[in-house]
Scaffold this motif. Structure first.
Motif, PDB file in Angstrom:
ATOM      1  N   THR A   1       0.831  -1.225   0.000  1.00 19.72           N
ATOM      2  CA  THR A   1       0.000   0.000   0.000  1.00 19.72           C
ATOM      3  C   THR A   1       0.859   1.265   0.000  1.00 19.72           C
ATOM      4  O   THR A   1       0.368   2.338  -0.315  1.00 19.72           O
ATOM      5  CB  THR A   1      -0.939   0.067   1.225  1.00 19.72           C
ATOM      6  OG1 THR A   1      -0.148   0.216   2.411  1.00 19.72           O
ATOM      7  CG2 THR A   1      -1.818  -1.155   1.337  1.00 19.72           C
ATOM      8  N   LEU A   2       2.130   1.125   0.357  1.00 22.13           N
ATOM      9  CA  LEU A   2       3.004   2.303   0.412  1.00 22.13           C
ATOM     10  C   LEU A   2       3.650   2.610  -0.936  1.00 22.13           C
ATOM     11  O   LEU A   2       4.224   3.677  -1.116  1.00 22.13           O
ATOM     12  CB  LEU A   2       4.108   2.098   1.463  1.00 22.13           C
ATOM     13  CG  LEU A   2       3.642   1.790   2.886  1.00 22.13           C
ATOM     14  CD1 LEU A   2       4.840   1.586   3.804  1.00 22.13           C
ATOM     15  CD2 LEU A   2       2.748   2.888   3.415  1.00 22.13           C
ATOM     16  N   VAL A   3       3.581   1.640  -1.850  1.00 22.31           N
ATOM     17  CA  VAL A   3       4.286   1.848  -3.123  1.00 22.31           C
ATOM     18  C   VAL A   3       3.379   1.783  -4.348  1.00 22.31           C
ATOM     19  O   VAL A   3       3.843   2.004  -5.463  1.00 22.31           O
ATOM     20  CB  VAL A   3       5.470   0.844  -3.291  1.00 22.31           C
ATOM     21  CG1 VAL A   3       6.548   1.114  -2.256  1.00 22.31           C
ATOM     22  CG2 VAL A   3       5.003  -0.607  -3.224  1.00 22.31           C
ATOM     23  N   ALA A   4       2.115   1.474  -4.154  1.00 25.25           N
ATOM     24  CA  ALA A   4       1.202   1.401  -5.307  1.00 25.25           C
ATOM     25  C   ALA A   4      -0.232   1.630  -4.844  1.00 25.25           C
ATOM     26  O   ALA A   4      -0.576   1.295  -3.715  1.00 25.25           O
ATOM     27  CB  ALA A   4       1.313   0.036  -5.985  1.00 25.25           C
TER      28      ALA A   4
ATOM     29  N   VAL B   1      -7.255 -10.418   3.288  1.00 26.50           N
ATOM     30  CA  VAL B   1      -7.463  -9.085   2.695  1.00 26.50           C
ATOM     31  C   VAL B   1      -8.554  -8.362   3.489  1.00 26.50           C
ATOM     32  O   VAL B   1      -8.407  -7.189   3.863  1.00 26.50           O
ATOM     33  CB  VAL B   1      -7.828  -9.204   1.195  1.00 26.50           C
ATOM     34  CG1 VAL B   1      -8.420  -7.910   0.662  1.00 26.50           C
ATOM     35  CG2 VAL B   1      -6.608  -9.617   0.384  1.00 26.50           C
ATOM     36  N   GLN B   2      -9.645  -9.077   3.776  1.00 22.51           N
ATOM     37  CA  GLN B   2     -10.747  -8.466   4.520  1.00 22.51           C
ATOM     38  C   GLN B   2     -10.318  -8.141   5.945  1.00 22.51           C
ATOM     39  O   GLN B   2     -10.550  -7.044   6.452  1.00 22.51           O
ATOM     40  CB  GLN B   2     -11.962  -9.397   4.539  1.00 22.51           C
ATOM     41  CG  GLN B   2     -12.686  -9.423   3.208  1.00 22.51           C
ATOM     42  CD  GLN B   2     -13.584 -10.639   3.033  1.00 22.51           C
ATOM     43  OE1 GLN B   2     -13.682 -11.493   3.910  1.00 22.51           O
ATOM     44  NE2 GLN B   2     -14.226 -10.712   1.883  1.00 22.51           N
ATOM     45  N   SER B   3      -9.658  -9.104   6.584  1.00 29.11           N
ATOM     46  CA  SER B   3      -9.366  -8.882   8.007  1.00 29.11           C
ATOM     47  C   SER B   3      -8.301  -7.789   8.204  1.00 29.11           C
ATOM     48  O   SER B   3      -8.290  -7.125   9.234  1.00 29.11           O
ATOM     49  CB  SER B   3      -9.018 -10.199   8.692  1.00 29.11           C
ATOM     50  OG  SER B   3      -7.697 -10.300   9.014  1.00 29.11           O
ATOM     51  N   TYR B   4      -7.454  -7.556   7.206  1.00 29.09           N
ATOM     52  CA  TYR B   4      -6.462  -6.475   7.315  1.00 29.09           C
ATOM     53  C   TYR B   4      -6.969  -5.157   6.729  1.00 29.09           C
ATOM     54  O   TYR B   4      -6.212  -4.182   6.643  1.00 29.09           O
ATOM     55  CB  TYR B   4      -5.153  -6.879   6.612  1.00 29.09           C
ATOM     56  CG  TYR B   4      -4.480  -8.111   7.188  1.00 29.09           C
ATOM     57  CD1 TYR B   4      -4.582  -8.431   8.548  1.00 29.09           C
ATOM     58  CD2 TYR B   4      -3.743  -8.968   6.385  1.00 29.09           C
ATOM     59  CE1 TYR B   4      -3.983  -9.573   9.067  1.00 29.09           C
ATOM     60  CE2 TYR B   4      -3.130 -10.110   6.904  1.00 29.09           C
ATOM     61  CZ  TYR B   4      -3.259 -10.400   8.242  1.00 29.09           C
ATOM     62  OH  TYR B   4      -2.656 -11.520   8.755  1.00 29.09           O
TER      63      TYR B   4
ATOM     64  N   MET C   1      -7.847  -4.492   3.614  1.00 26.76           N
ATOM     65  CA  MET C   1      -7.114  -4.234   2.366  1.00 26.76           C
ATOM     66  C   MET C   1      -7.999  -4.274   1.118  1.00 26.76           C
ATOM     67  O   MET C   1      -7.477  -4.232  -0.002  1.00 26.76           O
ATOM     68  CB  MET C   1      -5.984  -5.271   2.214  1.00 26.76           C
ATOM     69  CG  MET C   1      -4.874  -5.112   3.213  1.00 26.76           C
ATOM     70  SD  MET C   1      -3.854  -3.677   2.814  1.00 26.76           S
ATOM     71  CE  MET C   1      -3.027  -3.415   4.385  1.00 26.76           C
ATOM     72  N   GLU C   2      -9.322  -4.375   1.299  1.00 24.43           N
ATOM     73  CA  GLU C   2     -10.195  -4.483   0.110  1.00 24.43           C
ATOM     74  C   GLU C   2      -9.992  -3.319  -0.853  1.00 24.43           C
ATOM     75  O   GLU C   2     -10.041  -3.480  -2.054  1.00 24.43           O
ATOM     76  CB  GLU C   2     -11.675  -4.521   0.509  1.00 24.43           C
ATOM     77  CG  GLU C   2     -12.095  -5.789   1.220  1.00 24.43           C
ATOM     78  CD  GLU C   2     -12.311  -5.553   2.682  1.00 24.43           C
ATOM     79  OE1 GLU C   2     -11.492  -4.796   3.291  1.00 24.43           O
ATOM     80  OE2 GLU C   2     -13.272  -6.102   3.237  1.00 24.43           O
TER      81      GLU C   2
END
Ligand code: 2AL
Length: 253
Positions: A105-108, A128-131, A133-134
């Protein structure tokens, strides 16, 4: 600083690959303990494998605590046992899926995960959901390469992974790739050179993040959810896993 990298499956060849990837990025002053459990699945490719791998992971954390380990990386893309390990360990614990997604998430603006068997896509989707990140995850693509097939670097595995990465960039809108298996730890540099986008491999991401946390004196908050497990008896086969009230005495075995 003493860090421990735990490969949650019992494949020693994969542990060696993971160890090499970790050593490439850690500071010279960082001591690495790289291990895998002696009990459990040889590879983790589904919920059942994952559930049973957790005991081995926690056993390795228990040993690490006795050795004075200051931070841990759980080096399987399902992050098995991550939250339980946070209860057990004094220092920070990071999973490779969690680490890779956060760095992506920091580079794209959006990344795709390229993983092994199709059946493991659900595990990645839950993470993905629990972090949360969706918003960042463009797609999860499977290659249908079994985890232990990644040992045979001469095969077509690399080309298959490359093809899915290309598809993720061309069709799904990904601008970075997250590699979805600890066994892909040796592929990131070559893939990044061919694809021209950042390729994040969780072992390197995980050890650098844990190294950073330890050097900043940041450990898991112990005031609530991740407090040490409550001491109580455990029955049957799991009796040896019973949490004790004196961890530093009982955890030396
Ligand atoms: C994994 C991994 O990283 N290690 C393992 O045994 N299975 N992940 C995966 N998606 O297959």
């Amino acid at each position: 600083m003493k860090l421990q990298v735990i490969n949650p499956n019992t494949s020693a060849a994969m542990t060696a690959k993971i160890g090499a990837a970790a050593r490439q990025v850690t500071a010279p002053t960082t001591e690495l303990v790289v291990c895998n459990p002696t009990m459990g699945p040889v590879s983790i490719e589904g919920h059942y494998d994952e559930a049973l791998s957790v005991l081995g992971v926690l056993d390795e954390v228990r040993r690490g605590e006795a050795l004075g380990v200051q931070g841990y990386v759980i080096a399987c893309f399902g992050d098995p046992g991550l939250r339980a390990a946070r209860e057990l360990a004094q220092g920070p614990v990071v999973g490779i899926a969690e680490a890779a997604m956060h760095l992506a998430t920091l580079v794209a603006p959006r990344f795709s995960i390229v993983t092994t068997l199709s059946r493991t896509r659900g595990i990645a989707q839950h993470l993905v959901q629990s972090y949360g990140m969706e918003r960042h995850c463009a797609s999860i693509r499977a290659t249908d390469i079994a985890v232990l097939e990644l040992e045979h670097t001469s095969g077509g595995a690399y080309q298959q992974i490359l093809q899915e990465c290309r598809g993720a960039i061309a069709q799904d809108g990904a601008e970075a790739i997250v590699l979805g298996c600890g066994g892909m730890a040796d592929l990131a540099t070559d893939l990044a050179a061919e694809l021209g986008v950042p390729v994040i491999e969780g072992v390197a991401a995980g050890v650098k993040l844990v190294e950073t946390l330890v050097s900043l004196n940041l450990g898991t908050s112990k005031v609530g959810e991740f407090a040490r497990p409550l001491p109580k008896p455990y029955d049957g086969l799991l009796a040896q896993f019973a949490p004790s009230s004196q961890p530093h005495l009982s955890e030396v075995e």
